[in-house]
Structures are given as structure tokens and as C-alpha cells.
Write an enzyme that holds these catalytic residues in place. Structure first.
Site, PDB file in Angstrom:
ATOM      1  N   ASP A 124     -10.680  -6.443   0.335  1.00  0.00           N
ATOM      2  CA  ASP A 124     -12.033  -6.831   0.691  1.00  0.00           C
ATOM      3  C   ASP A 124     -12.093  -7.498   2.054  1.00  0.00           C
ATOM      4  O   ASP A 124     -13.023  -7.271   2.826  1.00  0.00           O
ATOM      5  CB  ASP A 124     -12.597  -7.784  -0.368  1.00  0.00           C
ATOM      6  CG  ASP A 124     -12.784  -7.093  -1.712  1.00  0.00           C
ATOM      7  OD1 ASP A 124     -12.870  -5.849  -1.721  1.00  0.00           O
ATOM      8  OD2 ASP A 124     -12.833  -7.800  -2.735  1.00  0.00           O
TER       9      ASP A 124
ATOM     10  N   SER B 193       4.292   1.627   8.774  1.00  0.00           N
ATOM     11  CA  SER B 193       3.855   0.540   7.906  1.00  0.00           C
ATOM     12  C   SER B 193       4.920   0.244   6.854  1.00  0.00           C
ATOM     13  O   SER B 193       5.595   1.146   6.359  1.00  0.00           O
ATOM     14  CB  SER B 193       2.525   0.890   7.240  1.00  0.00           C
ATOM     15  OG  SER B 193       2.600   2.114   6.555  1.00  0.00           O
TER      16      SER B 193
ATOM     17  N   HIS C 108       0.812  -1.218   0.000  1.00  0.00           N
ATOM     18  CA  HIS C 108       0.000   0.000   0.000  1.00  0.00           C
ATOM     19  C   HIS C 108       0.846   1.269   0.000  1.00  0.00           C
ATOM     20  O   HIS C 108       0.332   2.357  -0.270  1.00  0.00           O
ATOM     21  CB  HIS C 108      -0.985  -0.001   1.187  1.00  0.00           C
ATOM     22  CG  HIS C 108      -0.356   0.280   2.519  1.00  0.00           C
ATOM     23  ND1 HIS C 108      -0.054  -0.714   3.438  1.00  0.00           N
ATOM     24  CD2 HIS C 108       0.011   1.443   3.107  1.00  0.00           C
ATOM     25  CE1 HIS C 108       0.465  -0.173   4.516  1.00  0.00           C
ATOM     26  NE2 HIS C 108       0.510   1.140   4.345  1.00  0.00           N
TER      27      HIS C 108
END
Length: 372
Positions: free
Chosen positions: A229, A305, A164
Site C-alpha cells: 500500500d 531485485s 516479491h
């Protein structure tokens, strides 16, 4: 049914061989790692690089959600482990992979965010100060990405981070084409280069020295949006630098079950946003796990992260203690625990399949990736 049986064979082949309970040292298990090889590569259109970089991701799917999810088919797993490669000139390719189980000596045939704060009770993070610590292993393996995340040196020219930080699941983020990796270096008072340092030229503080990224690998399991999801299963990426970084790096390893981690704990260091310019170290217990994720409550903030999650265990073959990266810190999750919302920080586990993929990205030769 045949496809499902093949997947079960894959998972069974990846089971670890654990040390006996009487062994007093926490020991790295031995694994039979499958082989992941590229089968075909297609050229794609150049991406737009229009996504905003996200320094954290969230998911409503917790441990029980993951454990109750249906087992993916063999074809689905192959699709998730296929990958895109982004080059520094903006070109993009997609590579389809095959997954193989080899016997010994084989020849290779075929949500909603409740809060941005991720601190649990007393803040147990430690800022690492002084070049004697920052420039020494294992802290020296932590690097900063120009998109704002953290990464970890896992080879002479390779950095492991979270997907990400590069791609939001739909598009590459702004800055991904000209991605750089920052290494902390001493900033000298008199502006000297660092040779023959005397007392009059001692480092006053640290600064980042940047190296451009040559290419980036991101698994299709993240790009497809499947991981978004239900969770963060494929939130990892590998960066190849344009030149060697000349630092000691930390090898990757297959994540053992949480119950076999030393003290049940994990460790990682990152560049948390609330402590700008500081490398922040933390360790904590693993609270829960699924096949792909580790749930813990290590104090962390956006910016951390992409940090490599590591443990130190005894390497029986080499007769020495060794640290290995067993996961990648991904982000924050609110989980419904018996009707009560509880928050966790989540790390993506390096499973045998992910180890085979990442190792092949690094080595380019599956024969060097047979032992996790």
C-alpha cells in the site's frame, strides 16, 4: 499510549553508537539489538502457487510519504514481523512473534509504472566476466533464483532475497514450492568435472548448478499487503537450502544512517535480465532514506531485485575491514519531488528489528543475534 511508548522504547534501544568525527575510518557502529522470538505456530492450508512471479515491484509512496506516515503501534509491528514458513513439501505455517528488550546479560523473559527501464543517464553497470572474479568473494555470494530474481548467501545454508520473488502479497508464485537456487560454475570444454584442470580443459563459459530450497520465511508485513500500500518496507525473505553451498558468505548487519556510509555509497550485484547469464555489479550514492528504505539511482533492470546491498567498513572489535549486507534491492519508484516526478531504485534497509528477525531465522538462537 502504553503500546506506543513500548514501540518508542524499541526504536530508542536500537539507536546506534557512532564513531567520533575524528575517526578517519568508516567504522561499523555498535547496536543494541532487540530480541524477536516465536510465541506460537499454526498450520495453514497449502497454498495454490498461482501467482505470476514479478521481477520488480513499484510503489507511488516516496520518502516524504513514508516520513509522514503514522508510527506503527507495538502490536502492528509484532504482526508485521510475524511470518509464514513454506516447506518443500508444500506445507505452510504461520508463526506469531514477541519482541523483547534485554539488558546486558538478560535471560530472555519477556502504483503506476512509468517505465520498466531503470538506467540513469550513462549505464554505469559492470558485467563481471571470468571465473577468477565470479568465483571469488564478494561476487561469489550472488546467486540466481529459479523464479528469475537474485539472492545473496548470508550463511552456510541460507540465501537472502526479496519477498516479491516468492510471494506477490496475496499468494505464493508459481515455482515457489520447487524453488531452486543457482550457483555459477565453470563449464568445461571437454565436459570434465573440474578436477586437475589443464590448459586443454579451461572453462569456456559459466553455467548454473542448482540446489533445492528446503524452506522459505516471509514476513507478514509483506503478506498482509501493508507494504504494497505505501512501499516496500517488508520486501525480504530468507531461503534455507537443502544442503550447504560450501562458499564464503556475507554476513548481515544493521544499516547505518546514509551519512555514515563510506562515501555515501552502496554496492550490489545481480542477474539483470537485459544481460542474460551475466552477473552485473554496480555502486552509487544514496539519495534519500527513511527508517525502512534507501533511495538510490543505481542502474538496475528486472532480475536484479533480491540482490544484497552491501558496504565495506572497519570492524573495530576484529581490527579488520568487513563487508556486510545492510539491505535488499526491491524495485523501482516514481516520486513526486516538488511537483516534478523523479524515479528511484529502492532497497529495504535491515533495521535492528529486521536484523533480529533474519538472524533468528538463520541461527535459531537469539543469543547469537545480540550484536548487529
Amino acid at each position: 499510549m502504553a503500546a506506543l511508548s513500548t514501540l518508542i522504547l524499541l526504536l530508542c534501544a536500537a539507536k546506534d553508537v557512532l564513531p567520533s568525527s575524528s575517526h578517519w575510518k568508516p567504522t561499523w557502529p555498535s547496536y543494541r539489538v532487540p530480541v524477536i522470538l516465536p510465541r506460537s505456530t499454526l498450520n495453514l492450508e497449502k497454498p495454490q502457487f498461482d501467482a505470476e512471479a514479478r521481477l520488480e515491484v513499484t510503489s507511488p509512496c516516496g520518502p516524504e510519504c513514508h516520513k509522514s506516515s503514522p508510527l506503527p503501534t507495538y502490536e502492528e509491528v509484532k504482526n508485521y514481523l510475524s511470518y509464514e514458513t513454506l516447506y518443500a513439501n508444500g506445507s505452510l505455517t504461520e508463526t506469531e512473534v514477541g519482541i523483547y528488550i534485554l539488558s546486558n546479560g538478560g535471560d530472555g523473559s519477556q502504483g503506476k509504472t512509468r517505465t520498466k527501464r531503470q538506467i540513469y543517464g550513462y549505464d554505469s553497470r559492470f558485467s563481471i566476466f571470468g571465473k577468477d572474479f565470479l568465483l571469488n568473494y564478494p561476487f561469489s555470494t550472488s546467486v540466481k533464483l529459479s523464479t528469475g530474481c537474485t539472492g545473496t548467501l548470508v550463511a552456510e545454508k541460507h540465501v537472502l532475497t526479496a519477498a516479491h520473488c516468492i510471494h506477490d502479497g496475496k499468494s505464493y508464485v508459481k515455482g515457489a514450492q520447487k524453488l531452486r537456487v543457482g550457483f555459477l560454475k565453470p563449464k568445461l570444454k571437454d565436459g570434465s568435472k573440474g578436477a586437475n584442470i589443464t590448459n586443454s580443459a579451461m572453462p569456456e563459459k559459466m553455467k548454473f548448478q542448482w540446489i533445492r530450497v528446503k524452506r522459505t520465511h516471509v514476513p507478514k508485513g509483506w503478506i498482509k499487503g501493508n507494504a504494497n500500500d505505501i512501499g516496500m518496507d517488508y520486501d525480504y525473505a530468507l531461503l534455507e537450502l537443502k544442503k550447504p553451498h560450501k562458499r564464503k558468505f556475507m554476513k548481515i548487519g544493521v544499516s547505518p544512517p546514509a551519512r555514515h556510509l563510506p562515501g555515501g555509497r552502496i554496492h550490489f550485484s545481480g542477474y539483470d535480465n537485459d544481460r542474460p547469464g551475466n552477473l552485473v555489479y554496480r555502486f552509487c550514492d544514496v539519495k534519500d532514506e527513511t527508517y525502512d528504505l534507501l533511495y538510490q539511482q543505481c542502474d538496475a533492470q528486472p532480475g536484479a531485485s533480491g540482490s544484497g546491498v552491501y558496504v565495506r567498513m572497519w570492524k573495530r572489535q576484529n581490527h579488520k575491514w568487513e563487508r556486510k549486507i545492510i539491505g535488499i534491492f526491491s524495485g523501482h519508484q516514481w516520486v513526486d519531488m516538488n511537483g516534478t516526478p523523479q524515479d528511484f531504485n529502492v532497497a529495504v534497509r535491515i533495521t535492528p528489528l529486521k536484523y533480529a528477525q533474519i538472524c533468528y531465522w538463520i541461527k535459531g538462537n537469539y543469543l547469537d543475534c545480540r550484536e548487529g
